[in-house]
Write a protein that holds these residues in place. Structure first.
Motif, PDB file in Angstrom:
ATOM      1  N   ASN A   1      21.059 -15.132  -4.553  1.00 46.07           N
ATOM      2  CA  ASN A   1      20.408 -13.362  -4.837  1.00 46.07           C
ATOM      3  C   ASN A   1      21.511 -12.652  -5.332  1.00 46.07           C
ATOM      4  O   ASN A   1      22.455 -12.997  -5.276  1.00 46.07           O
ATOM      5  CB  ASN A   1      19.940 -13.222  -3.842  1.00 46.07           C
ATOM      6  CG  ASN A   1      18.626 -13.652  -3.149  1.00 46.07           C
ATOM      7  OD1 ASN A   1      17.957 -14.380  -3.723  1.00 46.07           O
ATOM      8  ND2 ASN A   1      18.690 -14.194  -1.963  1.00 46.07           N
ATOM      9  N   VAL A   2      21.070 -11.497  -5.793  1.00 44.71           N
ATOM     10  CA  VAL A   2      21.994 -10.255  -6.417  1.00 44.71           C
ATOM     11  C   VAL A   2      21.392  -8.968  -5.878  1.00 44.71           C
ATOM     12  O   VAL A   2      20.232  -8.935  -5.371  1.00 44.71           O
ATOM     13  CB  VAL A   2      22.209 -10.256  -8.011  1.00 44.71           C
ATOM     14  CG1 VAL A   2      22.757 -11.665  -8.678  1.00 44.71           C
ATOM     15  CG2 VAL A   2      20.636 -10.389  -8.570  1.00 44.71           C
TER      16      VAL A   2
ATOM     17  N   PRO B   1      20.519 -16.460   1.107  1.00 50.98           N
ATOM     18  CA  PRO B   1      19.271 -15.705   1.564  1.00 50.98           C
ATOM     19  C   PRO B   1      19.725 -15.046   3.014  1.00 50.98           C
ATOM     20  O   PRO B   1      19.312 -13.808   3.432  1.00 50.98           O
ATOM     21  CB  PRO B   1      18.418 -16.668   2.030  1.00 50.98           C
ATOM     22  CG  PRO B   1      18.523 -17.778   1.109  1.00 50.98           C
ATOM     23  CD  PRO B   1      19.994 -17.824   0.819  1.00 50.98           C
ATOM     24  N   SER B   2      20.755 -15.803   3.721  1.00 50.83           N
ATOM     25  CA  SER B   2      21.164 -14.993   5.158  1.00 50.83           C
ATOM     26  C   SER B   2      22.137 -13.825   4.780  1.00 50.83           C
ATOM     27  O   SER B   2      22.064 -12.912   5.265  1.00 50.83           O
ATOM     28  CB  SER B   2      21.920 -16.335   6.223  1.00 50.83           C
ATOM     29  OG  SER B   2      23.059 -16.851   5.293  1.00 50.83           O
ATOM     30  N   ALA B   3      22.993 -13.959   3.739  1.00 47.47           N
ATOM     31  CA  ALA B   3      23.914 -12.965   3.298  1.00 47.47           C
ATOM     32  C   ALA B   3      23.056 -11.870   2.493  1.00 47.47           C
ATOM     33  O   ALA B   3      23.454 -10.859   3.023  1.00 47.47           O
ATOM     34  CB  ALA B   3      24.963 -13.598   2.255  1.00 47.47           C
ATOM     35  N   THR B   4      22.045 -12.057   2.147  1.00 47.02           N
ATOM     36  CA  THR B   4      21.216 -11.157   1.494  1.00 47.02           C
ATOM     37  C   THR B   4      20.537 -10.008   2.527  1.00 47.02           C
ATOM     38  O   THR B   4      20.664  -8.874   2.133  1.00 47.02           O
ATOM     39  CB  THR B   4      20.271 -11.470   0.644  1.00 47.02           C
ATOM     40  OG1 THR B   4      20.599 -12.484  -0.433  1.00 47.02           O
ATOM     41  CG2 THR B   4      19.427 -10.658  -0.314  1.00 47.02           C
TER      42      THR B   4
ATOM     43  N   GLY C   1      17.511  -2.992  -5.317  1.00 49.78           N
ATOM     44  CA  GLY C   1      17.450  -3.822  -4.300  1.00 49.78           C
ATOM     45  C   GLY C   1      17.833  -5.467  -4.601  1.00 49.78           C
ATOM     46  O   GLY C   1      18.201  -5.525  -5.705  1.00 49.78           O
ATOM     47  N   PRO C   2      17.544  -6.090  -3.526  1.00 47.63           N
ATOM     48  CA  PRO C   2      17.955  -7.548  -3.827  1.00 47.63           C
ATOM     49  C   PRO C   2      16.751  -8.237  -4.470  1.00 47.63           C
ATOM     50  O   PRO C   2      15.515  -7.877  -4.404  1.00 47.63           O
ATOM     51  CB  PRO C   2      17.949  -7.983  -2.273  1.00 47.63           C
ATOM     52  CG  PRO C   2      17.045  -7.464  -1.561  1.00 47.63           C
ATOM     53  CD  PRO C   2      17.283  -5.847  -2.005  1.00 47.63           C
ATOM     54  N   ARG C   3      17.350  -9.184  -5.679  1.00 46.85           N
ATOM     55  CA  ARG C   3      16.514 -10.100  -6.321  1.00 46.85           C
ATOM     56  C   ARG C   3      17.086 -11.313  -6.538  1.00 46.85           C
ATOM     57  O   ARG C   3      18.125 -11.531  -6.266  1.00 46.85           O
ATOM     58  CB  ARG C   3      16.252  -9.532  -7.605  1.00 46.85           C
ATOM     59  CG  ARG C   3      15.459  -8.072  -7.838  1.00 46.85           C
ATOM     60  CD  ARG C   3      14.060  -8.120  -7.727  1.00 46.85           C
ATOM     61  NE  ARG C   3      13.714  -7.831  -6.213  1.00 46.85           N
ATOM     62  CZ  ARG C   3      12.514  -7.820  -5.786  1.00 46.85           C
ATOM     63  NH1 ARG C   3      11.593  -8.171  -6.642  1.00 46.85           N
ATOM     64  NH2 ARG C   3      12.360  -7.457  -4.491  1.00 46.85           N
TER      65      ARG C   3
END
Length: 216
Positions: free
Chosen positions: A187-188, A64-67, A151-153
């Motif tokens: 996440n991706v 989550p922090s990297a996303t 976007g991020p998911r």
């Protein structure tokens, strides 16, 4: 026309109105963990059954922090390849490339080049959607008949790697039900395009694969 060179291709899938997926999450050293690293490719019939959905996920295993800081690489083109004649050569492409917080889509259109090198097909229909920021409601857009998102998911792929290791070691004969999701909480960066089948030549079977290509 910007030239792009392939970094990674996922093997061909067959989509004939049913769900297919290719996934790896572990790639060659040249791309592993980088912005061009493809984790998953999905192709499936949409809820609106006259449409097909293509999904390419990149930059896997994001915390989550990297996303929150993750972005699409403006030097990396994502290209959905579609073979409608059964010869495993792309007859149509849909290209996606980010610029200044937006994802631009070109196609579906006939490619000027086939194989490892591509040019951005600016002569094809152009669609654009704002890239959804992390933690925000999904931004989706309909343009030129396409429904698009970027976007991020949450990583949708489920794999119990610990149990897989036990199977390989001969300590187990199968997976547990339920298993443990190794990718839970990661996440991706996702690119999604929903396309009317009529834009792909109508009904029938197509072969499809996705590539990430970096600007030369």
């Amino acid at each position: 026309m910007k030239k792009m060179k392939v970094l990674l291709g996922i093997g061909a899938l067959t989509a004939a109105g049913f769900f297919m997926v290719a996934a790896d999450h572990i790639d060659a050293p040249a791309v592993q963990g980088g912005t061009s690293d493809i984790t998953d490719f999905y192709a499936f019939q949409a809820q609106e059954t006259d449409n097909v959905v293509f999904v390419a996920n990149v930059q896997g295993l994001l915390s989550p922090s990297a996303t929150a800081d993750a972005v699409f690489d403006e030097n990396v083109l994502i290209e959905f390849n579609i073979d409608t004649t059964g010869d495993y050569v792309e007859d149509l492409v849909i290209q996606a490339i980010p610029r200044d917080g937006k994802m631009y889509f070109f196609g579906p259109t006939n490619p000027g080049n086939v194989g490892l090198n591509s040019s951005i097909e600016t002569s094809g229909a152009k669609s654009m959607v704002d890239i959804t920021p992390y933690g925000s409601e999904a931004i989706m857009k309909t343009s030129n008949g396409l429904k698009i998102f970027a976007g991020p998911r949450d990583d949708p792929f489920f794999m119990d790697f610990a149990q897989f290791g036990e199977i390989l070691a001969g300590n187990a004969t199968g997976f547990n039900n339920p298993g443990s999701d190794t990718f839970a909480g990661t996440n991706v960066m996702s690119i999604v395009v929903e396309v009317p089948k009529s834009m792909l030549g109508g009904s029938g079977t197509v072969n499809t694969w996705v590539e990430s290509k970096r600007k030369q």
